[in-house]
Design an enzyme around this catalytic site. Structure first.
Site, PDB file in Angstrom:
ATOM      1  CB  ALA A  97      -3.999  -2.586  12.694  1.00  0.00           C
ATOM      2  N   PRO A 155      -4.152   3.560   5.975  1.00  0.00           N
ATOM      3  CG  PRO A 155      -2.690   4.462   4.400  1.00  0.00           C
ATOM      4  CD  PRO A 155      -2.988   4.448   5.861  1.00  0.00           C
ATOM      5  CB  SER A 160      -4.799  -1.341   7.056  1.00  0.00           C
ATOM      6  OG  SER A 160      -4.757  -2.090   5.861  1.00  0.00           O
ATOM      7  CB  SER A 161      -5.458  -6.548   6.657  1.00  0.00           C
ATOM      8  OG  SER A 161      -4.105  -6.828   6.394  1.00  0.00           O
ATOM      9  N   GLY A 195      -4.398  -1.704   2.570  1.00  0.00           N
ATOM     10  CA  GLY A 195      -3.593  -2.345   1.520  1.00  0.00           C
ATOM     11  C   GLY A 195      -2.378  -1.536   1.097  1.00  0.00           C
ATOM     12  CB  ALA A 196      -1.240   1.724   1.896  1.00  0.00           C
ATOM     13  CG  ASP A 219       2.028  -7.627   8.225  1.00  0.00           C
ATOM     14  OD1 ASP A 219       3.236  -7.874   8.123  1.00  0.00           O
ATOM     15  OD2 ASP A 219       1.373  -7.074   7.321  1.00  0.00           O
TER      16      ASP A 219
HETATM   17  C1  MEV Z   1       2.718  -7.875   4.004  1.00  0.00           C
HETATM   18  O1  MEV Z   1       2.519  -6.781   4.899  1.00  0.00           O
HETATM   19  C2  MEV Z   1       4.023  -8.561   4.310  1.00  0.00           C
HETATM   20  C3  MEV Z   1       4.320  -9.782   3.451  1.00  0.00           C
HETATM   21  O2  MEV Z   1       5.618 -10.255   3.867  1.00  0.00           O
HETATM   22  C4  MEV Z   1       3.292 -10.875   3.625  1.00  0.00           C
HETATM   23  C5  MEV Z   1       3.355 -11.529   5.002  1.00  0.00           C
HETATM   24  O3  MEV Z   1       4.363 -11.446   5.696  1.00  0.00           O
HETATM   25  O4  MEV Z   1       2.342 -12.169   5.358  1.00  0.00           O
HETATM   26  C6  MEV Z   1       4.418  -9.422   1.973  1.00  0.00           C
END
Ligand code: MEV
Length: 339
Positions: free
Chosen positions: A122, A112, A119-120, A114-115, A164
């Site tokens: 990947a 999903p 997702s972004s 932004g959850a 990420d």
């Molecule tokens: C977002 O999935 C994780 C954060 O630590 C932002 C980042 O690491 O770029 C909130």
């Protein structure tokens, strides 16, 4: 046409603090984004996106993103997804030295948007991998990770860590501290995910923590304390046998650290009522620990429980729309087809 897939992730520990140079340990999970890329004869980009938890959309526009037409889909969904896809296209064009390359792109994601499940990252990782392969200029996974990081960095106005994107490109459990990114060995941790059906705005949430940190010394200390939790968690993982099932003492201590981490993230203002409800449902069901995962504000929590209890309890929790077990995915980005 070239197809690549890349996994989503949960954060065992360290989101938000990682943006300020503290370490974090995200773990790839067996939920993937799949991006199919077909080179076109012109410089247009046509994107079709399907997300299992949200309605899909199709949008076509000329080479740059300024001429994007109106589309019949929620604008925040389109903007969120398109921002990352645009940035990934730019990275692929740059890497392949093909500034005018156009593509038909089809995104299918089990993650999903932004959850908190990456997702972004990947989509950016799989998109860059597929597009560079399609242009005959394939990159190694570390280069894909680096390019995807630059794409996220642009979209999130310079407020992104490498966590990420590195995790999605490499798979497995990783440790990220600033530019120092590496895979680490961990046993198969029994992750359970609860999803509230919502999403958070990563850019806004990161900016909120930055403001708090600037305003209050104790918020800056809180970020440092999250780093301490991660360092302690890492040393526990380093002492565990990755080939064996994790022993109960290890799970209990990791769970305790996850509970601490969630408390500190809550103090930094990035939790929500629904995330807290799911965290408490998991704890009351006997999970070793539970915390939000990713940027927060809504979306997912991750709990540690080798029994079915947490998943069952979450599935009966009003605030939880979906609860599932998430296996560690030791494989990162990979080509999944070509014709
Ligand atoms: C977002 O999935 C994780 C954060 O630590 C932002 C980042 O690491 O770029 C909130």
């Amino acid at each position: 046409m070239t197809v690549s897939t890349a996994p989503g992730k949960v954060y065992l520990f360290g989101e938000h603090a990682v943006v300020y140079g503290e370490p974090a340990v995200p773990c790839a999970i067996e939920r993937r984004a799949r991006v199919a890329v077909d080179e076109r004869d012109d410089d247009h980009i046509r994107v079709e996106a399907r997300d299992l938890s949200l309605d899909g959309f199709t949008v076509e526009y000329a080479g740059d993103t300024d001429g994007r037409p109106d589309v019949d889909a929620p604008t925040d969904l389109v903007d969120a997804a398109m921002g990352y896809i645009d940035a990934a296209v730019e990275q692929a064009r740059d890497a392949a030295d093909a500034p005018d390359a156009g593509f038909d792109i089809r995104v299918e994601s089990e993650i999903p948007l932004g959850a908190g499940l990456g997702s972004s990252a990947a989509v950016a990782v799989a998109g860059i991998d597929a597009a560079t392969r399609e242009l005959g200029a394939p990159l190694g996974p570390k280069e894909v990770a680096d390019r995807a990081y630059r794409a996220e960095y642009d979209v999130q106005d310079g407020q992104a860590s490498r966590a990420d994107t590195f995790c999605s490109a490499m798979g497995g459990a990783v440790r990220v501290e600033g530019d120092d990114c590496r895979r680490i060995d961990t046993p198969n941790l029994p992750f359970v995910v609860g999803f509230d059906g919502g999403a958070g705005d990563t850019g806004e949430l990161v900016a909120g923590v930055r403001r708090l940190k600037r305003e209050y010394g104790f918020a800056a200390d809180t970020v440092g304390n999250i780093g301490d939790i991660v360092r302690r968690g890492e040393s526990l993982l380093a002492g565990a046998d990755p080939a064996a099932d994790p022993d109960p003492d290890l799970l209990a201590e990791l769970g305790r650290l996850m509970d601490f981490d969630h408390g500190l993230l809550e103090a930094l203002g990035v939790s929500s009522r629904t995330l807290d409800s799911m965290v408490w449902a998991a704890r009351e069901a006997g999970a070793h620990g539970a915390k939000l995962t990713g940027a927060g504000g809504g979306g997912c929590i991750v709990a540690l429980d080798e029994t079915p209890e947490t998943r069952t309890a979450l599935s009966y929790t009003a605030e939880c729309r979906d609860a599932f077990r998430a296996e560690l995915d030791r494989e990162g980005v990979r080509e999944a087809g070509r014709r």
